[in-house]
Design an enzyme around this catalytic site. Structure first.
Site, PDB file in Angstrom:
ATOM      1  N   LYS A  93       0.991  -0.703  -0.178  1.00 27.96           N
ATOM      2  CA  LYS A  93       0.032   0.247   0.006  1.00 27.96           C
ATOM      3  C   LYS A  93       0.689   1.029  -0.304  1.00 27.96           C
ATOM      4  O   LYS A  93       0.641   2.355  -0.331  1.00 27.96           O
ATOM      5  CB  LYS A  93      -1.315  -0.128   1.660  1.00 27.96           C
ATOM      6  CG  LYS A  93      -2.187  -0.805   1.616  1.00 27.96           C
ATOM      7  CD  LYS A  93      -3.466  -0.959   2.335  1.00 27.96           C
ATOM      8  CE  LYS A  93      -4.231  -1.211   1.638  1.00 27.96           C
ATOM      9  NZ  LYS A  93      -4.685  -3.286   0.894  1.00 27.96           N
TER      10      LYS A  93
ATOM     11  N   GLU B  84      -2.107   6.623   7.677  1.00 23.05           N
ATOM     12  CA  GLU B  84      -2.699   7.765   6.803  1.00 23.05           C
ATOM     13  C   GLU B  84      -4.176   8.444   7.929  1.00 23.05           C
ATOM     14  O   GLU B  84      -4.666   8.405   8.175  1.00 23.05           O
ATOM     15  CB  GLU B  84      -3.605   6.473   6.062  1.00 23.05           C
ATOM     16  CG  GLU B  84      -3.699   7.323   4.257  1.00 23.05           C
ATOM     17  CD  GLU B  84      -4.120   6.775   3.761  1.00 23.05           C
ATOM     18  OE1 GLU B  84      -3.395   5.987   2.541  1.00 23.05           O
ATOM     19  OE2 GLU B  84      -5.802   5.592   3.566  1.00 23.05           O
TER      20      GLU B  84
ATOM     21  N   ARG C 175      -7.057  -7.716 -10.002  1.00 24.06           N
ATOM     22  CA  ARG C 175      -8.086  -9.196 -10.200  1.00 24.06           C
ATOM     23  C   ARG C 175      -9.643  -8.461 -10.412  1.00 24.06           C
ATOM     24  O   ARG C 175      -9.822  -7.829 -10.511  1.00 24.06           O
ATOM     25  CB  ARG C 175      -8.030  -9.772  -8.339  1.00 24.06           C
ATOM     26  CG  ARG C 175      -8.617  -9.092  -7.333  1.00 24.06           C
ATOM     27  CD  ARG C 175      -8.243  -9.828  -6.554  1.00 24.06           C
ATOM     28  NE  ARG C 175      -9.075  -9.493  -4.824  1.00 24.06           N
ATOM     29  CZ  ARG C 175      -9.778  -8.485  -5.066  1.00 24.06           C
ATOM     30  NH1 ARG C 175     -11.159  -7.975  -5.192  1.00 24.06           N
ATOM     31  NH2 ARG C 175     -10.321  -7.324  -3.739  1.00 24.06           N
TER      32      ARG C 175
END
Length: 445
Positions: free
Chosen positions: A116, A200, A293
């Site tokens: 990430k 974050e 995906r």
């Protein structure tokens, strides 16, 4: 076109992929665990191979057994579905090194988006908005506290290698951060083998909006509209719809353009999803992550765009052009997906069991992608998803009305299930008005 396809997954998504493969004349090969031997996807495949016991590590995540099954059946390609090995870059590399076709993005793109922090940095460099946060892992609690002080509380503590709503915690102050940092780090090490943590900015009220992208064989990346995914419990989705009732035409243009830039930044091929956080009442959005995906919720995009995304995946993997004109994409109508899970409708705790009654709703604009039939057993070894109830209509109010009828017509007995929750949700004023956010279920409960 690919001639033979091994589906390295189970249940609903395996059945879904097999259906498209057989329509295209592609020989479909299923792999299954011992406990899944009686499920519909096994019977519906042209050939099936047992790859191990119920434990996913010994079956659906058993790369050696899956590759052996591909070799013994003469499979030309492998489709990983979602979950299990679908975002495992090492497996993708091994598949291609074995001379097989990998139906998904390249291993380098999977690796780049799997971390990430790395993904955030790549997106920022590509001009995609990212929320204030760390550009490298918070090595220890001291670093986490310093980062949070700079970002401003509340903050989200995330496992850098996490996904699917797992490995996250919210800290409103220093004391909470001390607890959450240790908790997330330990979870990440246990679940992902990587204890890296990022800090974050946390937005208490936010909407979760994502964009379906498709990297074509010729190198272009196209965006196939957005999906609203804000009905969530424990950071995991229960309902998705397209288009989002929160996205204006101008915002949609910016959102889709950012998603295309995200795909181009990693030379993306095949299907993927760029997930974003949208601040309610504003046109401000931030990159959250890219899922490399096919998504669980891909049917809503299929209905609005009139496409079969699995077919498009196979065409990209085979080096073929898409079935549609990328310069003339034209979405129509509104679609809503409800995830029918074997779980308690109040606390959403798993409730596996034998399916004693299973009668799917039918009718115009109603689609059910299911992994089970009457008599099957929902076991505790895998995700609780039993089926996806998807409805389509010309307008959102009509789609909601169609969903109400479909939920009422879905006869299901045996395992606990969340159909009663959807009955409640579809009459909820915030949901019907389209003004909801990710805290909706918390307020309903």
């Amino acid at each position: 076109m690919i001639e033979s396809l091994l589906v390295a997954n189970r249940g609903e998504i395996a059945r879904r992929i097999i259906r498209t493969a057989r329509r295209l004349g592609v020989r479909a090969i299923a792999v299954h665990s011992e406990v899944d031997a009686d499920l519909p996807f096994v019977r519906e495949a042209d050939e099936a191979v047992c790859v191990g016991p119920a434990n996913p590590a010994q079956s659906y995540r058993n790369t050696e057994a899956i590759l052996a099954a591909a070799e013994s059946t003469g499979a030309q390609a492998i489709h990983p579905g979602y979950g299990f090995l679908s975002e495992n870059a090492d497996f993708a590399r091994t598949v291609e090194a074995s001379g097989l076709i990998w139906v998904g993005p390249g291993a380098d793109a999977i690796s780049a988006m799997g971390d990430k922090i790395n993904a955030r940095n790549l997106m920022a460099a590509a001009g995609v908005p990212v929320a204030p946060g760390t550009t490298e892992p918070a090595a220890d609690l001291t670093a986490a506290l310093a980062a949070a002080g700079e970002i401003g509380y509340p903050v989200m503590v995330k496992a850098a290698a996490g996904g699917g709503g797992m490995g996250m915690g919210v800290a409103a102050d220093e004391d909470a951060l001390r607890t959450e940092y240790d908790k997330v780090r330990a979870f990440a090490e246990r679940m992902f083998g990587d204890g890296s943590v990022l800090i974050e900015r946390y937005f208490p009220r936010v909407r979760h909006v994502e964009v379906q992208i498709l990297g074509l064989a010729d190198g272009r990346v196209v965006a196939l509209g957005e999906r609203e995914c804000s009905v969530q419990r424990r950071n995991q989705k229960l309902v998705e719809e397209s288009p989002s009732p929160a996205v204006s035409p101008k915002l949609r243009e910016r959102l889709l353009a950012a998603a295309v830039r995200a795909g181009e930044a990693v030379d993306y091929r095949n299907a993927g999803t760029v997930e974003c956080l949208l601040v309610p009442g504003t046109d401000e959005f931030f990159f959250l992550e890219m899922n490399t995906r096919l998504q669980v919720e891909h049917p809503v995009t299929e209905l609005v765009y009139g496409l079969d995304l699995v077919e498009e995946q196979l065409r990209v993997a085979a080096g073929l052009a898409p079935t549609f004109d990328p310069d003339a994409l034209s979405p129509r109508g509104h679609a809503i997906e409800l995830r029918i899970n074997a779980e308690d409708p109040k606390r959403f705790l798993p409730g596996p069991g034998v399916i004693k009654t299973w009668v799917e709703p039918t009718g115009e604009g109603v689609r059910v992608d299911s992994g089970y039939v009457e008599g099957n057993t929902v076991t505790p070894f895998y995700d609780s998803l039993m089926a996806k109830l998807v409805v389509y209509a010309d307008t959102r109010p009509e789609a909601i009305a169609r969903a109400r009828t479909a939920v009422a017509d879905f006869a299901l007995a045996g395992p606990k299930n969340n159909l009663p929750f959807f009955t409640e949700l579809l009459d909820n004023q915030e949901f019907t008005a389209g003004t909801y956010d990710t805290t909706l279920i918390t307020r309903m409960r």
